[in-house]
Write a protein that holds these residues in place. Structure first.
Motif, PDB file in Angstrom:
ATOM      1  N   LYS A  89       0.842  -1.203   0.000  1.00  0.00           N
ATOM      2  CA  LYS A  89       0.000   0.000   0.000  1.00  0.00           C
ATOM      3  C   LYS A  89       0.877   1.253   0.000  1.00  0.00           C
ATOM      4  O   LYS A  89       1.815   1.372   0.795  1.00  0.00           O
ATOM      5  N   TYR A 126       0.490   5.708  -0.362  1.00  0.00           N
ATOM      6  CA  TYR A 126      -0.307   6.903  -0.593  1.00  0.00           C
ATOM      7  C   TYR A 126       0.554   7.805  -1.466  1.00  0.00           C
ATOM      8  O   TYR A 126       1.585   8.298  -1.001  1.00  0.00           O
ATOM      9  N   ARG A 175      -7.444  -1.104   7.884  1.00  0.00           N
ATOM     10  CA  ARG A 175      -8.406  -0.448   6.992  1.00  0.00           C
ATOM     11  C   ARG A 175      -8.453  -1.123   5.623  1.00  0.00           C
ATOM     12  O   ARG A 175      -9.511  -1.207   5.002  1.00  0.00           O
ATOM     13  N   THR A 232     -10.053   1.213   2.721  1.00  0.00           N
ATOM     14  CA  THR A 232      -9.099   1.846   1.814  1.00  0.00           C
ATOM     15  C   THR A 232      -8.563   0.765   0.875  1.00  0.00           C
ATOM     16  O   THR A 232      -8.631  -0.421   1.188  1.00  0.00           O
ATOM     17  N   SER A 233      -8.098   1.203  -0.278  1.00  0.00           N
ATOM     18  CA  SER A 233      -7.694   0.241  -1.311  1.00  0.00           C
ATOM     19  C   SER A 233      -6.270  -0.258  -1.070  1.00  0.00           C
ATOM     20  O   SER A 233      -5.482   0.398  -0.400  1.00  0.00           O
TER      21      SER A 233
HETATM   22  P1  ADP Z   1      -7.931   5.171  -1.095  1.00  0.00           P
HETATM   23  O1  ADP Z   1      -6.728   4.577  -0.428  1.00  0.00           O
HETATM   24  O2  ADP Z   1      -8.946   4.165  -1.501  1.00  0.00           O
HETATM   25  O3  ADP Z   1      -7.546   6.087  -2.212  1.00  0.00           O
HETATM   26  P2  ADP Z   1      -8.383   6.821   1.316  1.00  0.00           P
HETATM   27  O4  ADP Z   1      -9.669   7.246   1.888  1.00  0.00           O
HETATM   28  O5  ADP Z   1      -7.509   6.014   2.186  1.00  0.00           O
HETATM   29  O6  ADP Z   1      -8.749   6.063  -0.046  1.00  0.00           O
HETATM   30  O7  ADP Z   1      -7.542   8.106   0.910  1.00  0.00           O
HETATM   31  C1  ADP Z   1      -7.939   8.978  -0.083  1.00  0.00           C
HETATM   32  C2  ADP Z   1      -6.882  10.056  -0.221  1.00  0.00           C
HETATM   33  O8  ADP Z   1      -7.036  11.047   0.798  1.00  0.00           O
HETATM   34  C3  ADP Z   1      -5.456   9.526  -0.066  1.00  0.00           C
HETATM   35  O9  ADP Z   1      -4.894   9.146  -1.300  1.00  0.00           O
HETATM   36  C4  ADP Z   1      -4.711  10.663   0.576  1.00  0.00           C
HETATM   37  O10 ADP Z   1      -4.070  11.463  -0.392  1.00  0.00           O
HETATM   38  C5  ADP Z   1      -5.774  11.498   1.273  1.00  0.00           C
HETATM   39  N1  ADP Z   1      -5.671  11.303   2.747  1.00  0.00           N
HETATM   40  C6  ADP Z   1      -6.586  10.697   3.523  1.00  0.00           C
HETATM   41  N2  ADP Z   1      -6.194  10.642   4.805  1.00  0.00           N
HETATM   42  C7  ADP Z   1      -4.979  11.232   4.866  1.00  0.00           C
HETATM   43  C8  ADP Z   1      -4.032  11.469   5.914  1.00  0.00           C
HETATM   44  N3  ADP Z   1      -4.248  11.072   7.173  1.00  0.00           N
HETATM   45  N4  ADP Z   1      -2.886  12.102   5.593  1.00  0.00           N
HETATM   46  C9  ADP Z   1      -2.657  12.498   4.327  1.00  0.00           C
HETATM   47  N5  ADP Z   1      -3.514  12.286   3.318  1.00  0.00           N
HETATM   48  C10 ADP Z   1      -4.649  11.672   3.553  1.00  0.00           C
END
Ligand code: ADP
Ligand code: ADP
Length: 225
Positions: free
Chosen positions: A11, A13, A47, A53-54
């Motif tokens: 995973k 981000y 999660r 979350t993916s």
């Molecule tokens: P997914 O992993 O399915 O894309 P998420 O809900 O986990 O969905 O996250 C969506 C986006 O929101 C992430 O790609 C990130 O950029 C942003 N995000 C969410 N929570 C955080 C956090 N705690 N810190 C930084 N960015 C966040």
């Protein structure tokens, strides 16, 4: 094949890798603790398993079935958060009934299952109260009841004790363990607290910086160099 099998899970981000090549399993009825320092990726891993979350790659098999493409509702996984996440404007019984109402179960069945769940967490006298009328420990027991009432195939506990003071933490820890064993409920318990891990796990999976570094029962982990 175990009850839960996680293989090669990754995973990120954006450009930031959160965890890499995560592999572990849990047997039916087992309580497996994911232990590691704050920020190592434990919550994100839970999660991902819950479908909130993916994942980028890897597989999660529950009873032999791939759940990565399955919606959170259909995964039938219960999750309890550190922050309780109760609905403040709903009574205890309405909070607990919420998931069953979404599933459109008959009212009589909802009532019976809510009563059973509140009995299990020893809160049946609190059914008509609101969250702000409860202690932190009681709120967390409502959150637990709200998960159990849906009869999850897997229970995920994300630092459920961390917001509570020491005495209540100990009591709730024992209560969670008792219920989990009584229901033979396969459970993943996330904590950064080594003592919690040592006292309530069948098995411990140690995480650090997005990787699993070791796993085994408490004895094996802390008697070997
Ligand atoms: P997914 O992993 O399915 O894309 P998420 O809900 O986990 O969905 O996250 C969506 C986006 O929101 C992430 O790609 C990130 O950029 C942003 N995000 C969410 N929570 C955080 C956090 N705690 N810190 C930084 N960015 C966040
Ligand atoms: P832990 O539960 O072990 O404390 P987390 O899974 O909460 O760890 O966080 C692991 C890392 O991922 C942290 O550096 C955190 O800031 C980051 N992170 C968590 N959620 C998001 C998100 N939605 N978007 C971007 N980064 C995130």
């Amino acid at each position: 094949m175990s009850y839960l099998n996680v293989t090669q899970l990754n995973k990120s981000y954006g450009p930031t890798s959160i965890f890499q090549d995560i592999e572990f399993s849990a047997e039916e009825g087992e309580l497996v603790t994911l232990l590691g320092p704050s920020g190592c990726g434990k919550s994100t891993l839970l999660r991902c398993i819950a479908g909130l979350t993916s994942v980028d790659s890897g597989r999660i098999l529950l009873k032999g079935e791939d759940i990565v493409p399955v919606t959170p509702q259909k995964r039938a996984i219960g999750m309890v958060f550190q922050s309780y996440a109760l609905f403040p404007n709903m009574t205890v019984e309405r909070n607990v009934a919420f998931g069953l109402k979404m599933q459109k179960l008959p009212a009589a069945e909802i009532q019976q299952r809510v009563a059973e769940a509140l009995e299990l967490v020893e809160l049946k006298d609190f059914a008509r109260r609101y969250p702000h009328q409860l202690s932190g420990g009681q709120c967390q027991r409502v959150a637990l009841a709200r998960s159990l009432v849906t009869r999850p195939r897997l229970l995920l506990l994300d630092e459920p004790l961390s917001a509570l003071d020491a005495r209540i933490r100990r009591h709730l820890r024992d209560q969670i363990r008792r219920i989990q064993q009584e229901l033979n409920l396969t459970t993943l318990f996330v904590t950064h607290d080594q003592e919690e891990a040592l006292t309530m796990s069948d098995r411990i999976v140690l995480m650090n910086k997005g990787k699993i570094v070791q796993s085994g029962n408490a004895e094996a982990l802390y008697t070997q160099p």
